[in-house]
Design a protein around this motif. Sequence first.
Motif, PDB file in Angstrom:
ATOM      1  N   GLU A  41      82.173 148.419  49.860  1.00  0.00           N
ATOM      2  CA  GLU A  41      81.898 147.021  49.516  1.00  0.00           C
ATOM      3  C   GLU A  41      80.467 146.868  49.015  1.00  0.00           C
ATOM      4  N   LYS A  86      80.398 147.822  45.436  1.00  0.00           N
ATOM      5  CA  LYS A  86      81.009 146.750  44.647  1.00  0.00           C
ATOM      6  C   LYS A  86      80.024 145.615  44.428  1.00  0.00           C
ATOM      7  N   GLN A  87      79.401 145.154  45.512  1.00  0.00           N
ATOM      8  CA  GLN A  87      78.478 144.034  45.406  1.00  0.00           C
ATOM      9  C   GLN A  87      77.284 144.364  44.514  1.00  0.00           C
ATOM     10  N   ALA A  88      76.805 145.592  44.602  1.00  0.00           N
ATOM     11  CA  ALA A  88      75.685 146.005  43.745  1.00  0.00           C
ATOM     12  C   ALA A  88      76.076 145.950  42.270  1.00  0.00           C
ATOM     13  N   VAL A 136      78.548 143.948  40.873  1.00  0.00           N
ATOM     14  CA  VAL A 136      78.969 142.636  40.365  1.00  0.00           C
ATOM     15  C   VAL A 136      77.920 141.543  40.540  1.00  0.00           C
ATOM     16  N   GLN A 137      76.848 141.804  41.274  1.00  0.00           N
ATOM     17  CA  GLN A 137      75.887 140.734  41.551  1.00  0.00           C
ATOM     18  C   GLN A 137      75.133 140.268  40.319  1.00  0.00           C
ATOM     19  N   ASP A 138      74.906 141.135  39.347  1.00  0.00           N
ATOM     20  CA  ASP A 138      74.221 140.755  38.109  1.00  0.00           C
ATOM     21  C   ASP A 138      75.257 140.172  37.152  1.00  0.00           C
ATOM     22  N   GLU A 139      75.217 138.871  36.951  1.00  0.00           N
ATOM     23  CA  GLU A 139      76.221 138.211  36.106  1.00  0.00           C
ATOM     24  C   GLU A 139      76.184 138.677  34.658  1.00  0.00           C
ATOM     25  N   SER A 141      75.959 141.819  33.834  1.00  0.00           N
ATOM     26  CA  SER A 141      76.592 143.140  33.735  1.00  0.00           C
ATOM     27  C   SER A 141      78.043 142.977  33.321  1.00  0.00           C
ATOM     28  N   TYR A 161      80.531 144.236  34.786  1.00  0.00           N
ATOM     29  CA  TYR A 161      81.394 144.321  35.963  1.00  0.00           C
ATOM     30  C   TYR A 161      81.595 142.945  36.573  1.00  0.00           C
ATOM     31  N   PHE A 162      82.792 142.699  37.069  1.00  0.00           N
ATOM     32  CA  PHE A 162      83.058 141.434  37.734  1.00  0.00           C
ATOM     33  C   PHE A 162      84.171 141.626  38.751  1.00  0.00           C
ATOM     34  N   THR A 163      84.458 140.587  39.476  1.00  0.00           N
ATOM     35  CA  THR A 163      85.573 140.589  40.413  1.00  0.00           C
ATOM     36  C   THR A 163      86.182 139.201  40.386  1.00  0.00           C
TER      37      THR A 163
END
Length: 122
Positions: free
Chosen positions: A53, A56-58, A60-63, A65, A67-69
């Motif tokens: 987790e 994952k958080q690392a 998705v935290q930068d909007e 980037s 990567y998303f969820t």
Amino acid sequence: MPHVTVDTGTADNPIYQVGRKSFVFFRNPRPDATDPETGERYDDVIVVWVGSEADKQAMVQDEASPYFTTPHFGGHPSVLVRASRIGEISRQELAEIVQDAWLSQASRRRADAWLRDHPPPG
């Protein structure tokens, strides 16, 4: 990566597996992943397993980037990325996330053998 098989999903989307466990797959358009401006469902979402987790958080935290969820994937050890944004990821980073996805799903024996033969840099 060794011992990888490719299965196909409901829309003939590829599902990459190791030991019958998915680690990367191309998702069908779903209502939880849509363009915020048009409401259209994304048709190019790739699901990539992560090791934890925290990983994952690392990611998705930068909007900004790629990567998303979505809430659908809350608590699931994976991130989403659109194929149309894959060019924003360096080849090295892409190789690392695929390797990490494979490692997260491979058996301990296979993962240990891979890491022994391919030690992480540093």
